[in-house]
Design a protein around this motif. Sequence first.
Motif, PDB file in Angstrom:
ATOM      1  N   GLN A  47      38.807  15.717  14.389  1.00  0.00           N
ATOM      2  CA  GLN A  47      39.949  16.313  13.701  1.00  0.00           C
ATOM      3  C   GLN A  47      41.015  16.844  14.664  1.00  0.00           C
ATOM      4  N   GLY A  48      41.162  16.202  15.809  1.00  0.00           N
ATOM      5  CA  GLY A  48      42.245  16.534  16.721  1.00  0.00           C
ATOM      6  C   GLY A  48      41.971  17.650  17.694  1.00  0.00           C
ATOM      7  N   GLY A  49      40.774  18.206  17.677  1.00  0.00           N
ATOM      8  CA  GLY A  49      40.437  19.245  18.650  1.00  0.00           C
ATOM      9  C   GLY A  49      40.570  20.650  18.091  1.00  0.00           C
ATOM     10  N   VAL A  50      40.000  21.620  18.829  1.00  0.00           N
ATOM     11  CA  VAL A  50      40.046  23.033  18.448  1.00  0.00           C
ATOM     12  C   VAL A  50      41.214  23.688  19.170  1.00  0.00           C
ATOM     13  N   LYS A  51      41.881  24.608  18.490  1.00  0.00           N
ATOM     14  CA  LYS A  51      43.110  25.197  19.024  1.00  0.00           C
ATOM     15  C   LYS A  51      42.883  25.904  20.363  1.00  0.00           C
ATOM     16  N   ILE A  52      41.810  26.709  20.470  1.00  0.00           N
ATOM     17  CA  ILE A  52      41.514  27.435  21.710  1.00  0.00           C
ATOM     18  C   ILE A  52      40.102  27.074  22.160  1.00  0.00           C
ATOM     19  N   VAL A  53      39.982  26.485  23.337  1.00  0.00           N
ATOM     20  CA  VAL A  53      38.690  26.068  23.892  1.00  0.00           C
ATOM     21  C   VAL A  53      38.401  26.916  25.120  1.00  0.00           C
ATOM     22  N   LEU A  54      37.240  27.545  25.135  1.00  0.00           N
ATOM     23  CA  LEU A  54      36.840  28.417  26.235  1.00  0.00           C
ATOM     24  C   LEU A  54      35.649  27.812  26.982  1.00  0.00           C
ATOM     25  N   THR A  55      35.667  27.924  28.307  1.00  0.00           N
ATOM     26  CA  THR A  55      34.589  27.344  29.098  1.00  0.00           C
ATOM     27  C   THR A  55      34.532  28.008  30.475  1.00  0.00           C
ATOM     28  N   ALA A 100      26.617  31.892  26.728  1.00  0.00           N
ATOM     29  CA  ALA A 100      27.812  31.797  27.570  1.00  0.00           C
ATOM     30  C   ALA A 100      27.936  33.065  28.399  1.00  0.00           C
ATOM     31  N   PRO A 101      28.724  33.022  29.488  1.00  0.00           N
ATOM     32  CA  PRO A 101      28.929  34.242  30.283  1.00  0.00           C
ATOM     33  C   PRO A 101      29.418  35.388  29.399  1.00  0.00           C
ATOM     34  N   TYR A 102      28.953  36.585  29.705  1.00  0.00           N
ATOM     35  CA  TYR A 102      29.226  37.749  28.861  1.00  0.00           C
ATOM     36  C   TYR A 102      30.723  37.993  28.690  1.00  0.00           C
ATOM     37  N   GLY A 103      31.481  37.891  29.780  1.00  0.00           N
ATOM     38  CA  GLY A 103      32.923  38.096  29.681  1.00  0.00           C
ATOM     39  C   GLY A 103      33.577  37.099  28.754  1.00  0.00           C
ATOM     40  N   LEU A 104      33.092  35.864  28.764  1.00  0.00           N
ATOM     41  CA  LEU A 104      33.644  34.841  27.876  1.00  0.00           C
ATOM     42  C   LEU A 104      33.309  35.155  26.418  1.00  0.00           C
ATOM     43  N   ARG A 105      32.129  35.724  26.186  1.00  0.00           N
ATOM     44  CA  ARG A 105      31.770  36.135  24.830  1.00  0.00           C
ATOM     45  C   ARG A 105      32.673  37.273  24.337  1.00  0.00           C
ATOM     46  N   LYS A 106      33.062  38.184  25.230  1.00  0.00           N
ATOM     47  CA  LYS A 106      33.999  39.238  24.844  1.00  0.00           C
ATOM     48  C   LYS A 106      35.350  38.645  24.446  1.00  0.00           C
ATOM     49  N   VAL A 107      35.830  37.705  25.260  1.00  0.00           N
ATOM     50  CA  VAL A 107      37.106  37.044  24.966  1.00  0.00           C
ATOM     51  C   VAL A 107      37.009  36.283  23.646  1.00  0.00           C
ATOM     52  N   GLU A 108      35.916  35.567  23.460  1.00  0.00           N
ATOM     53  CA  GLU A 108      35.697  34.836  22.205  1.00  0.00           C
ATOM     54  C   GLU A 108      35.765  35.775  21.004  1.00  0.00           C
ATOM     55  N   SER A 109      35.127  36.937  21.124  1.00  0.00           N
ATOM     56  CA  SER A 109      35.117  37.899  20.022  1.00  0.00           C
ATOM     57  C   SER A 109      36.532  38.379  19.702  1.00  0.00           C
ATOM     58  N   LEU A 110      37.310  38.690  20.746  1.00  0.00           N
ATOM     59  CA  LEU A 110      38.698  39.111  20.547  1.00  0.00           C
ATOM     60  C   LEU A 110      39.510  38.042  19.817  1.00  0.00           C
ATOM     61  N   LEU A 111      39.347  36.794  20.271  1.00  0.00           N
ATOM     62  CA  LEU A 111      40.169  35.711  19.734  1.00  0.00           C
ATOM     63  C   LEU A 111      39.732  35.302  18.335  1.00  0.00           C
ATOM     64  N   ILE A 112      38.446  35.407  18.033  1.00  0.00           N
ATOM     65  CA  ILE A 112      37.996  35.130  16.669  1.00  0.00           C
ATOM     66  C   ILE A 112      38.606  36.138  15.702  1.00  0.00           C
ATOM     67  N   ASP A 113      38.596  37.416  16.111  1.00  0.00           N
ATOM     68  CA  ASP A 113      39.196  38.443  15.259  1.00  0.00           C
ATOM     69  C   ASP A 113      40.689  38.184  15.042  1.00  0.00           C
ATOM     70  N   GLU A 114      41.350  37.641  16.062  1.00  0.00           N
ATOM     71  CA  GLU A 114      42.800  37.456  15.996  1.00  0.00           C
ATOM     72  C   GLU A 114      43.197  36.154  15.309  1.00  0.00           C
ATOM     73  N   GLY A 116      40.726  33.598  14.001  1.00  0.00           N
ATOM     74  CA  GLY A 116      39.746  32.970  13.125  1.00  0.00           C
ATOM     75  C   GLY A 116      38.745  32.123  13.886  1.00  0.00           C
ATOM     76  N   GLU A 117      37.507  32.128  13.422  1.00  0.00           N
ATOM     77  CA  GLU A 117      36.434  31.437  14.138  1.00  0.00           C
ATOM     78  C   GLU A 117      36.657  29.936  14.220  1.00  0.00           C
ATOM     79  N   GLU A 118      37.310  29.359  13.216  1.00  0.00           N
ATOM     80  CA  GLU A 118      37.534  27.908  13.218  1.00  0.00           C
ATOM     81  C   GLU A 118      38.495  27.463  14.316  1.00  0.00           C
ATOM     82  N   ASN A 119      39.210  28.408  14.913  1.00  0.00           N
ATOM     83  CA  ASN A 119      40.198  28.069  15.949  1.00  0.00           C
ATOM     84  C   ASN A 119      39.736  28.397  17.368  1.00  0.00           C
TER      85      ASN A 119
END
Length: 576
Positions: A47-55, A100-114, A116-119
Motif C-alpha cells: 500500500q505504498g509504504g508507512v509514513k514514518i519508518v524507524l530503524t 527495539a532499542p529503548y530510545g527508539l521505543r520512546k520515539v515510537e510512542s511519541l509519534l504514535i500519540d501524535e 497514529g499507530e498506522e503511520n
Amino acid sequence: MHIKESAPGIGAAITAMADRFIESGLSKIVTWSGWESYGRTGEAASQGGVKIVLTASSIEMSDFNLNPFLAFAGGFPQVLVQKKLYPPVPSNEDGSAKFAPYGLRKVESLLIDEFGEENVVVTHPHNLHRFIGPNTEIIGITTMDPLGTGFVSRTYTSILGLNGRSATLAEFEDLMNDPSIRGSKAKVIVGGSGAWQISELKMQDALGVTSVLMGQAERSLPAIMRDILRGSVPDRTIPMDTPSPDEVPLIKKPAIYGTVEIMRGCGRGCSFCSPTLRHCHSFLLDHIVKEAEVNVRGGTRMIILQTDDVFLYRGKERFLPNKEAIVGLFRAMGMIEGMEYLQVAHASLAPVVYDPSIVEGIAPLLVDRSTWTCRNKRCASVEVGIESGSPRLMRQHMRGKMLPYPPEQWPDVVVRSIEILNDHDIYPLATLILGLPGETDEDIHATVELLERLDGSKLFYVPLLFTSEEESKLRQQRHGALRDLDEDQWGILSSCWKHNIDVWSPERARSILLASTMSGPYFWMKHGSKVLAPILRVSGLEDRLIGRKAAIPCQPNFCTPEIQPIEDAMYEKTEE
C-alpha cells in the motif's frame, strides 16, 4: 563496552585472541534463541509504504544473545566481529521488530500519540523493503556510534588496526546504503547518543542524512516531525529542548533487553561525559513497573534498569543514597511475574562505601536473577567508572564522582567499594580513561598504584582512550590517541587485560600466549617498541621470564581502609 571470517596468518591469530578476550569477559549461562523467527518473507512495501519508518543498524537491532555487555565488542574492528554475535531481533508477522532499542521505543510512542499507530513502524534493516515506499515521508534512525569515534571504537579499533573500521561504523554504512533508503525520497532524520559524530564531522551529505537531532527527543520531536510532514526543510543539525518529566511517555512495545529507564541524568558533572551534565530526575515507581510489564508481556526474559547511577535513584541532597527507595525499587522488580533476569546498567562507587547495607539489600535478587557466572559461580555485574587513580585528575574533571567523599579519598573509596561488591558476589565491569586532558606522569603512576591495590579483586577492566564528546564540557579538547600513550599507559592497558584473563578465564592463558606471540611482530610494526612489554604481560611471558607476578599483592591494611565519616570528610570540604 561486538567477530568475521578469520584472516590467514597473523590475522587468524589476532582473531583468535580478540575472540577469547571477548568470550573471557563474563561466562554466560543463558542464550536467546527467539531470533529464529526472523525471516525476510515480505513482498514490496504494501500500500505504498508507512509514513514514518524507524530503524537502527543491524548491530544495534540485536540483543547479542541476551548479553548487553557484549555490545562493547562493536567497537572492535569489523573484520573480527562475527555476525553470529549479534543476531537480528525477532520480527512480528507483519515484519515489524518485536524488540527495539529503548530510545527508539520512546520515539515510537511519541509519534504514535501524535500521528497514529498506522503511520509509524519500527523494523530491522532487513525488513525495510516491506515498509518504505512512495508514501514514506520520514525515515528515522537512532545510532550510538555511527562513525566509530566513540570511546570503545577509538580505543580498540586503533589498537588492533586491520582495516581501521569498527563494526559499528561498518553496520551504519550498510544501513545508509540500503537500497530502500537510497531509493527513497523520504527525509532521513538521525538521532541518538552517537548523532553528534555525524554533526561534528559534517557528514550529513556524504551519508545521505537530511538532519541530525541533538539531545533528548520528548519535547521537541513531535513539532519537528509535524513541520517535516508539512513540507518544511529542516536544519542540518537541530538542538532539542530538555523535556520535563511529565513529557516522557511510557513505551508501548517491548525494548531490547527489556530496558526500563528508572532515572535520567546524573548531575555529578564529570567533564568528559554528557549524561552527568543533565539534571537528575527519578521516575515514579508506578511508571517503572508499567514499562517493565510492557516488556515482559511482549516476550522479553530480561529487565535492564537503565540509569547513569542506580544509587542516585530518588537520591537525597549532596548525592546521598536513598536506601528505602532503592531497596523498594528492587523489591518491586522482584515481584514482576515472567521476569527471569535482572540487570542494572550503571552504578557509582562512593554510595557503596557510604551505605554498604544497600548492596546487602539488593545483591541477593541481582545474583539470583543474573545471567553471569565466573568460574562456574553465579555472580552479578554492573558497569562502574573508576576512570583514574589520581585524586588531582578527579578534582579537576570529576569532582562530583566521589561525593560525599573528597577527591583525596578516591583511591580508598574505589578499593573499599570493590571489596564490598565482591563480598556480595557482584563483580563489576570497570572503565578507565587514558589521556585525560592535563594528565601527567604523576597521575599515571597514581592509576598504576590503584591497580596494584586492586590486584586479586574480581572485576573486568575496560581501559579506554579519552574521547571529547560533543555534548561534554571537554568537547573542545583533542581526542586521546594511541601515538601519545607512553610506556606506563601502555602498561595500564596490558595490566588490565592480563587481569581480565587471570580472573575470568585463566584456562585460556595458553591460547592467548600463542596468539600474542604470533601477533607480536604485527603490533610492534604498528605501534612501535613501547608495546613489547605490554605484549609480554598479556601473553603471560612476563611472569615466566621474571618468575613472579608483576603486580604488587594487595595488603590488608590497604584493601580495607578506614573511610572518614561523611560529616568530617565532605561537609568541611564543600565549604571551600
